[in-house]
Scaffold this active site. Structure first.
Site: not given
Ligand code: NDP
Ligand code: 8X3
Length: 252
Positions: A61, A153
């Site tokens: 992305v 972040y």
């Molecule tokens: P994961 O690391 O499991 O998943 C992250 C996803 O983002 C992967 O599929 C990765 O795919 C993709 N990604 C990262 N960089 C890129 C890039 N440059 N281009 C395309 N895809 C990309 O984490 P989560 O599922 O937890 O995270 C998903 C979303 O939720 C994020 O936006 C995160 O900030 C948000 N979030 C997560 C929380 C948590 O505690 N886990 C809490 C709150 C929000 P690939 O590496 O194959 O590109």
């Molecule tokens: C991911 C949750 O609290 O680690 O967005 O920032 S936290």
């Protein structure tokens, strides 16, 4: 429901779980991420159980040309996108601002803010033209509060929150919904990525309490997407019962 749903970051965690929920709901999927091998596996797994159409594409992305080339060259049957889930995102590092790794900062800003903007800019004109659509942005509790060493972040997730509000205003005349789904701690690959493969350190983030799992957030996303046309969830904050805010946990 036979809609076309784009999910960025669909190769793991919340994106993968969301893809599976939408497929079960009968929706067709465009799944994007850098790890195409993982996307192919997820596609195969989904197709074993669901009669839907799935397009997977290796896409970073952060790469503006890649994003616009992909969306501008979609085959006709994939062009009428109903839902965009802007999920791709990451945290890298946990350091005081005066020690932060500038490369990490750039990757977070480019992915969480610029990536979301590129994909939205590529998809939204079609929604505006069709006068229908729904953008679901993955915010975070880190977009409402800041915590020690989370500086950049947290800033990117505050930006996602602001962009969700701004998009909702600009898209209001065009009948397009914008929802911000903001989870607390979710046990995915998130912390392993943040700590650059240090699985032990990552596991410690989820010890002593029951965190959310990716499926819990996917349920919230599906709920938000399945409401009647005249109802929109602008913002939803979802977290473990044992988490009260960004930093307070009821750990046993
Ligand atoms: P994961 O690391 O499991 O998943 C992250 C996803 O983002 C992967 O599929 C990765 O795919 C993709 N990604 C990262 N960089 C890129 C890039 N440059 N281009 C395309 N895809 C990309 O984490 P989560 O599922 O937890 O995270 C998903 C979303 O939720 C994020 O936006 C995160 O900030 C948000 N979030 C997560 C929380 C948590 O505690 N886990 C809490 C709150 C929000 P690939 O590496 O194959 O590109
Ligand atoms: C991911 C949750 O609290 O680690 O967005 O920032 S936290």
């Amino acid at each position: 429901m036979n809609r076309i749903v784009v999910i960025t970051g669909a190769s793991s965690g919340i994106g993968e779980a969301t893809a599976k929920k939408f497929a079960k709901n009968g929706d067709n999927l465009i799944l994007l991420a850098r790890r195409i091998d993982k996307l192919e596996l997820i596609k195969r797994e989904i197709l074993e159980k669901n009669h839907v159409n799935i397009l997977v594409e290796k896409l970073d992305v952060r790469n503006r040309n890649e994003v616009f080339n992909f969306f501008n060259n979609l085959k006709e049957e994939w062009q009428n996108i109903d839902i965009l889930v802007n999920n791709a995102g990451l945290a890298l590092g946990l350091s005081p601002i005066y020690e932060g790794d500038i490369d990490d900062w750039e990757i977070m800003v480019q992915t969480n803010i610029m990536g979301l903007l590129y994909v939205s800019r590529a998809v939204l004109p079609g929604m505006v033209q069709r006068k229908r659509g729904h953008v679901i942005n993955l915010g975070s509790i880190a977009g409402r509060e800041v915590y020690a060493n989370g500086n950049v972040y947290c800033a990117t997730k505050h930006a996602v929150h602001a962009l969700s509000e701004a998009m909702r205003i600009d898209l209001l005349p065009h009948n397009i919904k914008v929802s911000n789904v903001a989870p607390g701690a979710v046990n995915t690959e998130f912390s392993t990525v943040r700590f650059k493969g240090d699985k032990h350190r990552a596991e410690q983030v989820y010890v002593g309490y029951n965190p959310l799992y990716a499926e819990d957030v996917a349920d919230a996303i599906l709920y938000v997407s399945n409401l009647p046309d005249y109802v929109n969830v602008n913002d939803i904050l979802v977290m473990s019962t044992q988490q009260a805010n960004a930093t307070m946990f009821n750990k046993k």
